[in-house]
Design a protein around this motif. Structure first.
Motif: not given
Length: 376
Positions: A162-170
């Protein structure tokens, strides 16, 4: 909704307040403490935490509220407001069998590349990294794949479903025998990409109807064998599950009504079901306003499905209700361009088959850390 930790690339490689997009907020940092690329706080030393330097540059001490992150490498530690509930205890017996089937399909008689080109005693350290913006889901399943291939592998899940992620998110860190990591890679990422795609698609629809009071539902249009996983991913994206199968709700649709003998017969069938299975809800499908009027006169009807109705007709249908129930559900012709207007008719639920049958896999990959990189 519980906040969730994620890693967000810094804007233009800078750190500091006000650099995050709406919906994100910075985590306050302590002076002299660094955050490595896995989000672990340093102690004023190391590649990301050396004392000294100019504010906003690598190794600079930070004042509280100034933002945290490896500025030159472009990462901020952020708190994401996740969309739905975490996927809890997904790996039951059926999901475990699905994992085994997926691994057997990929490995077959053996991973010949790893066996011949990777030394048996070589250890590896890798990170699961996002390449797209989206909502992550399926972490427990992906982690289980790595553990299933290498029981000694140390799998650290860095986010919640459910976490929102972006490019580069580990997303995840895996340590273990390099052969095991490479053998498990594709199967683990396949689960993660597919389920994150479903969660992301769901979050788009949930965002589109925000403030209307309408709830986004999934359907039974799921990948065979994946229903529990895909419906859990819908929840991670902020949606709500419709019935899981034919057993937990009676949905009387057009094909069922064709073989019915009229309203009296329909009422007897509803009464019989409610007597034998009082916990099972009944939903009737209506394609015309006259059907809605007729169904409102029946007892024991919990939901009315408004199938492929024009928005004006749905507004009229909702206005006919005199109490809290039955609830109205809209279905048919639902996409991101139409869903807001449908929600504004006053329906309680909108079912969207596209959440599962048309979701695009989120771009996620496994990246190995360099052998001499202590803070990859």
């Amino acid at each position: 909704m519980e906040a969730r930790t994620i890693f967000r690339p810094a804007v233009s490689g800078k750190c500091g307040p006000g650099l995050l997009e709406p919906g994100w907020r910075e985590l306050e940092g302590d002076s002299g403490r660094g955050i490595d690329r896995r989000g672990r706080a340093g102690r004023g030393h190391g590649r990301w935490g050396r004392r000294g330097g100019k504010p906003g540059t690598q190794g600079a001490p930070r004042r509280a509220g100034e933002g945290v992150g490896a500025c030159d490498r472009g990462f901020l530690l952020c708190i994401a407001r996740g969309g739905g509930q975490p996927l809890a205890s997904l790996v039951d017996e059926k999901v475990s069998q699905l994992i085994d089937l997926a691994l057997a399909e990929d490995i077959g008689t053996g991973d010949v590349t790893s066996e011949y080109f990777v030394p048996v005693d070589r250890m590896g350290r890798a990170f699961v990294v996002a390449k797209d913006d989206g909502v992550v889901a399926g972490l427990e399943v992906a982690a289980e794949v790595f553990r299933r291939v290498g029981s000694e592998s140390d799998v650290q899940v860095l986010l919640d479903d459910g976490a929102r992620i972006a490019p580069g998110a580990y997303i995840m860190e895996v340590n273990g025998k390099a052969r095991h990591l490479l053998t498990a890679e594709r199967t683990a990422i396949n689960f993660l990409q597919r389920l994150s795609g479903v969660a992301t698609k769901t979050a788009e629809f949930v965002g589109a109807v925000k403030g209307t009071g309408a709830t986004i539902l999934d359907t039974r249009k799921t990948t065979p064998g994946w229903r529990r996983l895909e419906k859990a991913a819908v929840v991670a994206g902020g949606g709500t599950n419709h019935r899981m199968g034919l057993y937990d709700r009676a949905m009387v649709k057009d094909n069922h009504l064709v073989v019915e003998e009229g309203l009296e017969s329909l009422q007897r069938a509803i009464a019989s079901l409610k007597k034998d299975m009082p916990g099972v809800e009944v939903e009737l499908e209506a394609e015309q306003l006259e059907q809605v009027k007729a169904f409102l006169g029946l007892e024991g009807v919990d939901h009315i499905l408004l199938d492929n109705m024009e928005n004006e007709e749905m507004t009229k249908a909702v206005a006919l209700r005199t109490g809290e129930r039955p609830y109205f559900e809209a279905s048919g012709g639902v996409n991101l361009d139409t869903v807001r207007a449908i929600a504004e008719t006053g329906v309680d639920y909108i079912s969207v088959g596209a959440l599962t049958h048309s979701a695009v896999a989120l771009d996620i990959s496994l990246e190995f850390a360099a052998a001499d990189d202590d803070h990859a």
